[in-house]
Structures are given as structure tokens and as C-alpha cells.
Design an enzyme around this catalytic site. Structure first.
Site, mmCIF file in Angstrom:
data_model
loop_
_atom_site.group_PDB
_atom_site.id
_atom_site.type_symbol
_atom_site.label_atom_id
_atom_site.label_comp_id
_atom_site.label_asym_id
_atom_site.label_seq_id
_atom_site.Cartn_x
_atom_site.Cartn_y
_atom_site.Cartn_z
ATOM 1 N N GLY A 29 0.837 -1.201 0.000
ATOM 2 C CA GLY A 29 0.000 0.000 0.000
ATOM 3 C C GLY A 29 0.863 1.239 0.000
ATOM 4 N N GLN A 53 2.920 9.834 1.293
ATOM 5 C CA GLN A 53 4.230 9.184 1.157
ATOM 6 C C GLN A 53 4.946 9.575 -0.131
ATOM 7 O OE1 GLN A 53 2.462 5.177 2.252
ATOM 8 N NE2 GLN A 53 4.479 5.049 3.205
ATOM 9 N N CYS A 60 6.173 -0.273 6.905
ATOM 10 C CA CYS A 60 5.724 0.925 6.206
ATOM 11 C C CYS A 60 6.867 1.398 5.320
ATOM 12 C CB CYS A 60 5.361 2.000 7.231
ATOM 13 S SG CYS A 60 4.829 3.543 6.474
ATOM 14 N N LEU A 61 6.560 1.734 4.073
ATOM 15 C CA LEU A 61 7.622 2.148 3.147
ATOM 16 C C LEU A 61 8.313 3.433 3.607
ATOM 17 C CD1 LEU A 61 5.951 1.312 -0.293
ATOM 18 C CD2 LEU A 61 7.726 0.016 0.899
ATOM 19 N N HIS A 73 -4.070 0.782 7.644
ATOM 20 C CA HIS A 73 -2.769 1.460 7.711
ATOM 21 C C HIS A 73 -2.738 2.657 6.748
ATOM 22 C CE1 HIS A 73 1.815 1.256 7.944
ATOM 23 N NE2 HIS A 73 1.625 2.001 6.874
ATOM 24 N N GLU A 74 -3.229 2.453 5.522
ATOM 25 C CA GLU A 74 -3.177 3.528 4.510
ATOM 26 C C GLU A 74 -4.152 4.656 4.842
ATOM 27 O OE1 GLU A 74 -0.662 3.506 2.744
ATOM 28 O OE2 GLU A 74 -0.192 1.408 3.107
ATOM 29 N N HIS A 94 -2.611 6.914 7.258
ATOM 30 C CA HIS A 94 -1.690 7.860 6.603
ATOM 31 C C HIS A 94 -2.433 9.092 6.088
ATOM 32 C CE1 HIS A 94 2.341 6.183 6.273
ATOM 33 N NE2 HIS A 94 1.897 5.019 5.834
HETATM 34 NI NI NI Z 1 2.824 3.164 5.646
#
Ligand code: NI
Length: 182
Positions: free
Chosen positions: A45, A50, A107-108, A149-150, A153
Site C-alpha cells: 500500500g 508518502q 511501512c515504506l 494502515h493507509e 496515513h
Molecule cells: Ni505506511
């Protein structure tokens, strides 16, 4: 086009995303770029913050996560999640189930950090797709976790906010280094 992924410490990750009122050509391009960027980084995701855009747009793709199953229902009918990936969600709204489940999360924007996070087991999602059509589905497993999670964000919430205090203490120096850009 692959975009640069913002790393923890950048204030854009704490910005609440603006609602999208009109799906412009720029938003279409951004969504496609986000899918490319997510796939390139082997993530499941990616949220607009991000890639430094604070708007209510996120992409999700759980189809390569072989050992972490997902379930998905559309109109109460169970469907194969793979046939609906990648998902592009605009202005998503979630209704969380009561049961929770602890599972590993990364998480990226936090390279090399994973931690166990408690999330609702089941989630009901309402959003718009790239054509402005309503999308709604229910999810469990990795898809449920990824969407939660997304969507966090998009509201400036990060997975470290949902870690137990013990986990956060353990990761303290790693997090400080990341935020300092080391
Ligand atoms: Ni993330």
C-alpha cells in the site's frame, strides 16, 4: 513514473489529506505513479502523503503477498481479492469491526522497521474510484490491515502511533536515526 518515497521525519507525513472534490488529470497521473512506486518498492500500500501530496488518495495491492491471506466481500458476496487489485481509493471512509487482531506491519516510510500492531480484524470500506464511482467492500486479513494502515496515513497517523509503548521504546534509537536522516 516512479516517485520518491518520503521517509519518517518529513512533516508531510503528519498532514491530514484534503478531500478530493474533482478527479483531475493530475490525480489520475498521481494514482498511476503511486501504483508504480508501490510495486517498485514491493509494498502492499502507499498513501499520497508518502509521495509528498496531502490529499485523500491511497493505493493498495495485496496480490503478491502469498503467505499473508486476504478476504474480500462485495455486496456481501465473497470475491477473489486478486481480481480487484490494485485498488485505488479516493476519500476512503472506514467502519471498523469490533474484534481486533495483532499482526506484523511495516511501512515504506520506515525502512527496515516492522512491529506487531493491533488492528480491527474486519473493516468495511467506502470510497470513490478513479472515475468518481462509489466503491464499497469488506475485508479481512492483510487487505483489512493494509486499508487501515493507509487510511491512517491519509489522516496523518503513522503506525508508530499504534505500537505498544514497549515496542516504541525498543525501536526508539532506530526511529530517532530515521527522523534525523541517518
Ligand atoms: Ni505506511
Amino acid at each position: 513514473m516512479i516517485r520518491e518515497i518520503v521517509i519518517y521525519g518529513d512533516p508531510v507525513l503528519r498532514k491530514k489529506g484534503k478531500q478530493i472534490d474533482e478527479i483531475t488529470e493530475e490525480i489520475r497521473t498521481l494514482a498511476q505513479d503511486m501504483i508504480e512506486t508501490m510495486h517498485d518498492a514491493h509494498g502492499v500500500g502507499l498513501a499520497a502523503q508518502q509521495v509528498a501530496e496531502s490529499i485523500q488518495l491511497t493505493v493498495v495491492d495485496v496480490s503478491d503477498a502469498e503467505n499473508r491471506p486476504s478476504r474480500m466481500w462485495i455486496d456481501g458476496q465473497e470475491v477473489d481479492p486478486k481480481e480487484h487489485m490494485p485498488l485505488i481509493l479516493i476519500n476512503p471512509e472506514l467502519e471498523l469491526g469490533r474484534e481486533t487482531e495483532i499482526g506484523p506491519e511495516g511501512c515504506l516510510s520506515f525502512p527496515e522497521i516492522t512491529a506487531d500492531i493491533s488492528r480491527a480484524e474486519r473493516v468495511k470500506v467506502k470510497a470513490l474510484d478513479l472515475d468518481g464511482n462509489p466503491v464499497s467492500f469488506e475485508a479481512e486479513g492483510l487487505l483489512s490491515r493494509a486499508v487501515q494502515h493507509e487510511t491512517d496515513h491519509l489522516n496523518g497517523i503513522l503506525f508508530i502511533d499504534r505500537m505498544s509503548s514497549a515496542t516504541k521504546v525498543t525501536l526508539g534509537s532506530k526511529l530517532k536515526k530515521l527522523a534525523a536522516g541517518e
